[in-house]
Write an enzyme that holds these catalytic residues in place. Sequence first.
Site, mmCIF file in Angstrom:
data_model
loop_
_atom_site.group_PDB
_atom_site.id
_atom_site.type_symbol
_atom_site.label_atom_id
_atom_site.label_comp_id
_atom_site.label_asym_id
_atom_site.label_seq_id
_atom_site.Cartn_x
_atom_site.Cartn_y
_atom_site.Cartn_z
ATOM 1 N N HIS A 1 -24.879 30.038 16.222
ATOM 2 C CA HIS A 1 -25.197 31.285 16.947
ATOM 3 C C HIS A 1 -25.928 32.271 16.053
ATOM 4 O O HIS A 1 -25.683 32.346 14.845
ATOM 5 C CB HIS A 1 -23.941 31.922 17.561
ATOM 6 C CG HIS A 1 -22.892 32.389 16.581
ATOM 7 N ND1 HIS A 1 -22.884 33.656 16.053
ATOM 8 C CD2 HIS A 1 -21.807 31.766 16.068
ATOM 9 C CE1 HIS A 1 -21.834 33.804 15.252
ATOM 10 N NE2 HIS A 1 -21.153 32.668 15.235
ATOM 11 N N ASP B 1 -26.077 35.688 16.648
ATOM 12 C CA ASP B 1 -25.569 37.061 16.625
ATOM 13 C C ASP B 1 -24.546 37.267 15.518
ATOM 14 O O ASP B 1 -23.917 36.333 15.034
ATOM 15 C CB ASP B 1 -24.953 37.453 17.971
ATOM 16 C CG ASP B 1 -23.714 36.643 18.333
ATOM 17 O OD1 ASP B 1 -23.756 35.402 18.194
ATOM 18 O OD2 ASP B 1 -22.704 37.245 18.762
ATOM 19 N N ASP C 1 -21.910 34.372 8.996
ATOM 20 C CA ASP C 1 -21.368 33.978 10.297
ATOM 21 C C ASP C 1 -22.318 34.504 11.372
ATOM 22 O O ASP C 1 -22.232 35.645 11.764
ATOM 23 C CB ASP C 1 -19.970 34.578 10.458
ATOM 24 C CG ASP C 1 -19.327 34.267 11.794
ATOM 25 O OD1 ASP C 1 -19.830 33.391 12.516
ATOM 26 O OD2 ASP C 1 -18.316 34.929 12.121
ATOM 27 N N GLU D 1 -22.080 34.742 20.722
ATOM 28 C CA GLU D 1 -20.833 34.022 20.430
ATOM 29 C C GLU D 1 -19.739 34.991 20.025
ATOM 30 O O GLU D 1 -18.567 34.804 20.373
ATOM 31 C CB GLU D 1 -21.082 32.994 19.319
ATOM 32 C CG GLU D 1 -19.938 32.009 19.095
ATOM 33 C CD GLU D 1 -18.902 32.473 18.081
ATOM 34 O OE1 GLU D 1 -17.864 31.798 17.938
ATOM 35 O OE2 GLU D 1 -19.128 33.514 17.416
ATOM 36 N N GLU D 2 -20.098 36.032 19.285
ATOM 37 C CA GLU D 2 -19.108 36.968 18.757
ATOM 38 C C GLU D 2 -18.454 37.819 19.845
ATOM 39 O O GLU D 2 -17.409 38.429 19.608
ATOM 40 C CB GLU D 2 -19.745 37.874 17.700
ATOM 41 C CG GLU D 2 -20.257 37.144 16.466
ATOM 42 C CD GLU D 2 -19.153 36.584 15.585
ATOM 43 O OE1 GLU D 2 -17.964 36.743 15.935
ATOM 44 O OE2 GLU D 2 -19.481 35.966 14.563
ATOM 45 N N ASP E 1 -20.227 26.368 12.190
ATOM 46 C CA ASP E 1 -19.695 27.733 12.193
ATOM 47 C C ASP E 1 -18.363 27.800 11.459
ATOM 48 O O ASP E 1 -17.532 28.648 11.745
ATOM 49 C CB ASP E 1 -19.535 28.223 13.647
ATOM 50 C CG ASP E 1 -19.367 29.729 13.755
ATOM 51 O OD1 ASP E 1 -19.632 30.441 12.768
ATOM 52 O OD2 ASP E 1 -18.954 30.199 14.837
ATOM 53 N N HIS F 1 -17.178 38.963 8.984
ATOM 54 C CA HIS F 1 -16.984 40.211 9.734
ATOM 55 C C HIS F 1 -16.663 41.380 8.797
ATOM 56 O O HIS F 1 -16.057 42.368 9.221
ATOM 57 C CB HIS F 1 -15.862 40.079 10.777
ATOM 58 C CG HIS F 1 -16.120 39.070 11.847
ATOM 59 N ND1 HIS F 1 -15.414 39.043 13.041
ATOM 60 C CD2 HIS F 1 -16.992 38.039 11.923
ATOM 61 C CE1 HIS F 1 -15.847 38.039 13.792
ATOM 62 N NE2 HIS F 1 -16.811 37.417 13.114
#
Length: 415
Positions: free
Chosen positions: A84, A86, A147, A181-182, A204, A387
Amino acid sequence: MALANYNHTAAERFMRYVQVDTQSDPMSPSQPSTEKQKDLSRILVKELLEIGLTDAELDEHGYVYATIPANTDKNVPVLCFCSHVDTAPDCSGEGVKPILHKNYDGKDITLPDDNTIVVSAKDHPYLKERIGDDIITASGLTLLGADDKAGVAIIMDLAHYLMNNPEVKHGKIRMLFTPDEEVGRGVAAIDMKKLGADFGYTLDGGERGHLEGESFSADAAVVTFHGVSAHPGYAKGKMVSAIKAASAFVSMLPDTEWCPEATEGMQGFVHPTSITGELETAVVKFIVRDFDTKKLAEHEARLKGLAEQAAAKFPGTTIAFEVKEQYRNMKEVLDLNPQVMGYAEEAYGRAGMKANIQSIRGGTDGSRLSFMGLPCPNLFTGEMGIHSKQEYVSVQDMEKATEVLVHLAQIWAEK
């Protein structure tokens, strides 16, 4: 054995990709949730075309589809490699400045734009295993975006390698880059017929060697409290505060069990993610998680019971309780297709490591893809400290992941 005489492109690509702001937005109803995610997707399409993938395209929903054509006459199942674009809403992804720390020596890495942000082996024990590697961090003001731009860069590196090494035999490979995805909507608008793959792997995961074939099953729950409005000066015997009922409900939730702060391993939990309200109506939103899908109903019954107890303390209060399925444990599908995990374990072995099979205390696009007809475990990328401003990735981890994908493509063709 590492890919002989190959100059990997993953790190160079990654350093460029993270500088594109692709943060998704959980409050946006659009698909994708932010248009800026397409900024990176357009770059990927351009680079895929330059590599030689003639069908690379970006659709209106923000998905990038592309094909590495088969170079064998064997009837090989179509693989999909997916990551992903994002980054998480939890931490700013605007103006990311990636920094390459060559030959990491094991000492603390103090980030230059905010000296209070320190990436240390004390807080990140995995760093001890990466001494001697080249480590990429952000500068201290943003997350890094490993990520999942590490996964994106690895898949792009694979495409570059296979298109320039036709002697490596493989079947048709579909590449898929997803938005959102997030925020839990990464595969919401995928055209599975257009994708046309039989089996898949998401890129991922974290530590080198990790292979994830099990995820949480997940629901969302919404508890709405309805009170009675009245003028506060004349409210005796009339007013019923939905805010107070909702607050009482939240205060009844345990903090020593059944919550993220107190669970680990294979334990499930219930977690309030937001509370909003006014006098007449207050809403508490939850995520409900467990590896055993059947236990979700038990968690939800317990949650509803607590809501009813809270409402009873404020006569006149009514509640509404809603549950929505989010995703299910990929293991339920992968157990029916054991070759998907088995071939991955073999690919790890050919790349010189033993697969460390893990359960994800979360979900990936692969969780939902598995139940959409594409059995899809999750492979490592090296993304760590995700994150957060302490996020980092090892260049050598990304390169090792590319090697795994090459072996994986070969194994499927051989079998």
